[in-house]
Scaffold this motif. Structure first.
Motif, PDB file in Angstrom:
ATOM      1  N   VAL A 193       7.328   3.178  -3.010  1.00  0.00           N
ATOM      2  CA  VAL A 193       7.468   3.973  -1.789  1.00  0.00           C
ATOM      3  C   VAL A 193       8.950   4.030  -1.432  1.00  0.00           C
ATOM      4  CG1 VAL A 193       5.185   3.380  -0.907  1.00  0.00           C
ATOM      5  CG2 VAL A 193       7.142   1.941  -0.293  1.00  0.00           C
ATOM      6  N   ALA A 194       9.310   5.041  -0.654  1.00  0.00           N
ATOM      7  CA  ALA A 194      10.710   5.205  -0.260  1.00  0.00           C
ATOM      8  C   ALA A 194      11.127   4.106   0.704  1.00  0.00           C
ATOM      9  CB  ALA A 194      10.902   6.578   0.375  1.00  0.00           C
ATOM     10  N   TYR A 195      12.429   3.845   0.745  1.00  0.00           N
ATOM     11  CA  TYR A 195      12.948   2.812   1.640  1.00  0.00           C
ATOM     12  C   TYR A 195      12.714   3.167   3.106  1.00  0.00           C
ATOM     13  CZ  TYR A 195      15.199   0.076  -2.017  1.00  0.00           C
ATOM     14  OH  TYR A 195      15.427  -0.732  -3.106  1.00  0.00           O
ATOM     15  N   GLU A 196      12.595   4.448   3.408  1.00  0.00           N
ATOM     16  CA  GLU A 196      12.398   4.873   4.788  1.00  0.00           C
ATOM     17  C   GLU A 196      10.954   4.706   5.246  1.00  0.00           C
ATOM     18  OE1 GLU A 196      13.668   6.720   2.403  1.00  0.00           O
ATOM     19  OE2 GLU A 196      15.824   6.749   2.884  1.00  0.00           O
ATOM     20  N   SER A 197      10.037   4.329   4.346  1.00  0.00           N
ATOM     21  CA  SER A 197       8.606   4.255   4.675  1.00  0.00           C
ATOM     22  C   SER A 197       8.312   3.103   5.626  1.00  0.00           C
ATOM     23  CB  SER A 197       7.776   4.081   3.405  1.00  0.00           C
ATOM     24  OG  SER A 197       7.976   5.147   2.498  1.00  0.00           O
ATOM     25  N   ASP A 198       7.277   3.308   6.450  1.00  0.00           N
ATOM     26  CA  ASP A 198       6.768   2.258   7.343  1.00  0.00           C
ATOM     27  C   ASP A 198       5.863   1.350   6.503  1.00  0.00           C
ATOM     28  OD1 ASP A 198       5.521   0.658   9.193  1.00  0.00           O
ATOM     29  OD2 ASP A 198       5.065   2.272  10.597  1.00  0.00           O
ATOM     30  N   LEU A 199       6.340   0.142   6.203  1.00  0.00           N
ATOM     31  CA  LEU A 199       5.606  -0.729   5.289  1.00  0.00           C
ATOM     32  C   LEU A 199       4.247  -1.147   5.847  1.00  0.00           C
ATOM     33  CD1 LEU A 199       8.429  -3.025   3.830  1.00  0.00           C
ATOM     34  CD2 LEU A 199       7.496  -0.877   2.959  1.00  0.00           C
ATOM     35  N   SER A 200       4.147  -1.316   7.151  1.00  0.00           N
ATOM     36  CA  SER A 200       2.847  -1.685   7.740  1.00  0.00           C
ATOM     37  C   SER A 200       1.836  -0.557   7.544  1.00  0.00           C
ATOM     38  CB  SER A 200       3.018  -1.995   9.229  1.00  0.00           C
ATOM     39  OG  SER A 200       3.861  -3.111   9.408  1.00  0.00           O
ATOM     40  N   LYS A 201       2.315   0.672   7.696  1.00  0.00           N
ATOM     41  CA  LYS A 201       1.435   1.826   7.491  1.00  0.00           C
ATOM     42  C   LYS A 201       1.047   1.941   6.027  1.00  0.00           C
ATOM     43  CE  LYS A 201       1.201   6.836   8.192  1.00  0.00           C
ATOM     44  NZ  LYS A 201       1.939   8.046   8.679  1.00  0.00           N
ATOM     45  N   VAL A 202       2.008   1.707   5.136  1.00  0.00           N
ATOM     46  CA  VAL A 202       1.717   1.755   3.695  1.00  0.00           C
ATOM     47  C   VAL A 202       0.639   0.731   3.336  1.00  0.00           C
ATOM     48  CG1 VAL A 202       2.667   1.338   1.397  1.00  0.00           C
ATOM     49  CG2 VAL A 202       3.998   2.622   3.075  1.00  0.00           C
ATOM     50  N   LYS A 203       0.788  -0.465   3.860  1.00  0.00           N
ATOM     51  CA  LYS A 203      -0.182  -1.519   3.554  1.00  0.00           C
ATOM     52  C   LYS A 203      -1.572  -1.133   4.020  1.00  0.00           C
ATOM     53  CE  LYS A 203      -1.134  -6.439   4.277  1.00  0.00           C
ATOM     54  NZ  LYS A 203      -0.635  -7.713   4.881  1.00  0.00           N
ATOM     55  N   GLN A 204      -1.684  -0.635   5.242  1.00  0.00           N
ATOM     56  CA  GLN A 204      -2.991  -0.278   5.782  1.00  0.00           C
ATOM     57  C   GLN A 204      -3.628   0.864   4.982  1.00  0.00           C
ATOM     58  OE1 GLN A 204      -4.585  -2.024   8.264  1.00  0.00           O
ATOM     59  NE2 GLN A 204      -6.313  -0.800   7.473  1.00  0.00           N
ATOM     60  N   VAL A 205      -2.823   1.855   4.616  1.00  0.00           N
ATOM     61  CA  VAL A 205      -3.348   2.989   3.845  1.00  0.00           C
ATOM     62  C   VAL A 205      -3.873   2.514   2.491  1.00  0.00           C
ATOM     63  CG1 VAL A 205      -2.683   5.102   2.629  1.00  0.00           C
ATOM     64  CG2 VAL A 205      -1.963   4.740   4.995  1.00  0.00           C
ATOM     65  N   VAL A 206      -3.109   1.665   1.835  1.00  0.00           N
ATOM     66  CA  VAL A 206      -3.506   1.197   0.496  1.00  0.00           C
ATOM     67  C   VAL A 206      -4.756   0.323   0.581  1.00  0.00           C
ATOM     68  CG1 VAL A 206      -2.821  -0.223  -1.472  1.00  0.00           C
ATOM     69  CG2 VAL A 206      -1.180   1.362  -0.435  1.00  0.00           C
ATOM     70  N   LEU A 207      -4.822  -0.568   1.570  1.00  0.00           N
ATOM     71  CA  LEU A 207      -5.997  -1.424   1.712  1.00  0.00           C
ATOM     72  C   LEU A 207      -7.243  -0.597   2.036  1.00  0.00           C
ATOM     73  CD1 LEU A 207      -4.546  -4.512   3.622  1.00  0.00           C
ATOM     74  CD2 LEU A 207      -5.009  -4.263   1.191  1.00  0.00           C
ATOM     75  N   ASP A 208      -7.076   0.461   2.819  1.00  0.00           N
ATOM     76  CA  ASP A 208      -8.214   1.353   3.096  1.00  0.00           C
ATOM     77  C   ASP A 208      -8.693   2.040   1.813  1.00  0.00           C
ATOM     78  OD1 ASP A 208      -8.143   0.664   5.743  1.00  0.00           O
ATOM     79  OD2 ASP A 208      -7.006   2.454   6.380  1.00  0.00           O
ATOM     80  N   VAL A 209      -7.746   2.402   0.955  1.00  0.00           N
ATOM     81  CA  VAL A 209      -8.115   3.016  -0.324  1.00  0.00           C
ATOM     82  C   VAL A 209      -8.886   2.025  -1.193  1.00  0.00           C
ATOM     83  CG1 VAL A 209      -7.199   3.883  -2.513  1.00  0.00           C
ATOM     84  CG2 VAL A 209      -6.263   4.710  -0.351  1.00  0.00           C
ATOM     85  N   VAL A 210      -8.421   0.779  -1.248  1.00  0.00           N
ATOM     86  CA  VAL A 210      -9.078  -0.243  -2.080  1.00  0.00           C
ATOM     87  C   VAL A 210     -10.530  -0.430  -1.655  1.00  0.00           C
ATOM     88  CG1 VAL A 210      -9.096  -2.702  -2.659  1.00  0.00           C
ATOM     89  CG2 VAL A 210      -6.941  -1.433  -2.672  1.00  0.00           C
ATOM     90  N   ASP A 211     -10.786  -0.360  -0.341  1.00  0.00           N
ATOM     91  CA  ASP A 211     -12.159  -0.537   0.146  1.00  0.00           C
ATOM     92  C   ASP A 211     -13.100   0.553  -0.351  1.00  0.00           C
ATOM     93  OD1 ASP A 211     -11.560  -2.856   1.503  1.00  0.00           O
ATOM     94  OD2 ASP A 211     -11.105  -1.837   3.392  1.00  0.00           O
ATOM     95  N   THR A 212     -12.562   1.693  -0.760  1.00  0.00           N
ATOM     96  CA  THR A 212     -13.405   2.800  -1.227  1.00  0.00           C
ATOM     97  C   THR A 212     -13.589   2.821  -2.744  1.00  0.00           C
ATOM     98  OG1 THR A 212     -11.557   4.370  -1.471  1.00  0.00           O
ATOM     99  CG2 THR A 212     -12.569   4.179   0.713  1.00  0.00           C
ATOM    100  N   ILE A 213     -12.924   1.923  -3.456  1.00  0.00           N
ATOM    101  CA  ILE A 213     -12.986   1.917  -4.923  1.00  0.00           C
ATOM    102  C   ILE A 213     -14.353   1.431  -5.390  1.00  0.00           C
ATOM    103  CG2 ILE A 213     -11.971   0.999  -7.046  1.00  0.00           C
ATOM    104  CD1 ILE A 213     -10.170   2.906  -5.511  1.00  0.00           C
ATOM    105  N   ASP A 214     -14.948   2.158  -6.305  1.00  0.00           N
ATOM    106  CA  ASP A 214     -16.250   1.774  -6.860  1.00  0.00           C
ATOM    107  C   ASP A 214     -16.119   0.483  -7.657  1.00  0.00           C
ATOM    108  OD1 ASP A 214     -18.932   1.898  -7.657  1.00  0.00           O
ATOM    109  OD2 ASP A 214     -18.413   3.001  -9.484  1.00  0.00           O
TER     110      ASP A 214
END
Length: 286
Positions: A193-214
């Motif tokens: 991710v870019a250095y300008e990214s909000d890391l807390s938001k990145v973490k939450q988005v990725v963890l939400d994606v993991v919860d949907t993985i079959d």
């Protein structure tokens, strides 16, 4: 013609008389040797039965047990026959010497095959993997699902349905990774991710994606961390567990969904950019 027939008959009669004389002189020894053979073969049968019962009670593979029992039976019978022959009067020393020389010659000629045979026996005994396991062989970097373990070779099937044949001598003399040995597999997904990214938001988005993985195993921990600060962006990892048979598809699904989630949430995935500046008439133009 008649003379040759008479000479042949005389030779046969001569050999017959010699054999009869030898047989009569050795009659007692032959009788003792036959009794010895009968008794010893009975004892060998009892030993084989005891070994078979012992192997049945152990966890030894049936094919390995059968191989060992057959080898022990043949070896004992061979020794008994040699002993009986020496009792009759045969000189077995020269025969044993000839057999040893032949064994060394054959062993040198079949060194690779014998190494594979020994490796196959070790694999069947120690069981570092079994049919159905997914393994990675480190010396040749071959990997796939084990479809068969033969005496000389082990066969793997790759994800693209190719068959890899590896000599057992190679497998037994190198390290390997049994990925499916415990039935679960850790899926490692790397992204930037870019250095300008909000890391807390990145973490939450990725963890939400993991919860949907079959296949995602919710009872196992999910790891999310920064691996390093790269030249173009922040290198990150997310790790989660799935059943082994779903791990390959889970990684591809995670990569796809993470990209879609980043696009939907305005999270930039960095990539190398090249800025070209052109100077014309003493002025710099971009």
């Amino acid at each position: 013609m008649i003379g040759e027939m008479i000479m042949t008959m005389d030779m046969i009669n001569n050999y017959g008389r010699k054999f009869l004389d030898w047989f009569m002189s050795k009659l007692g020894s032959i009788a003792i040797a036959l009794i010895f053979l009968a008794v010893c073969f009975k004892v060998i049968k009892i030993i084989v039965k005891l070994l078979r019962k012992a192997f049945d009670k152990s966890r030894l593979d049936k094919s390995v047990a059968g191989f060992f029992i057959s080898a022990i039976r043949v070896l004992l019978q061979f020794l008994v026959i040699l002993t009986a022959a020496s009792m009759v009067g045969f000189q077995i020393t020269s025969f044993i010497t000839l057999l040893g020389t032949a064994g060394v010659t054959i062993g040198l000629a079949l060194q690779g095959s014998l190494s594979n045979l020994a490796g196959g026996v070790l694999i069947l005994i120690l069981k570092p993997f079994k049919v159905g396991d997914y393994i990675v062989e480190n010396s040749t970097h071959c990997e796939g699902v084990v479809v068969s373990i033969d005496i000389f070779y082990t066969r793997l099937r790759t994800y693209d349905n190719r068959t890899i044949v590896i000599p057992n001598g190679t497998i037994s003399n190198t390290s390997l990774v049994n990925i499916s040995g415990r039935g679960t597999n850790r899926v490692d997904v790397k992204f930037s991710v870019a250095y300008e990214s909000d890391l807390s938001k990145v973490k939450q988005v990725v963890l939400d994606v993991v919860d949907t993985i079959d296949g995602h195993m919710t009872d196992k921990p999910v790891e999310f961390f920064i691996e390093e600060f790269g030249e173009s962006g922040i290198e990150m990892y997310v790790r989660f567990f799935t059943p082994f048979e779903k791990s390959y598809d889970a990684k591809r699904e995670a990569l796809w969904k993470i990209k879609e989630a980043f696009d939907a949430n305005g999270i930039e995935i960095p990539y190398n950019k090249l800025d070209v500046n052109i100077k014309s008439d003493g002025q710099e133009k971009a």
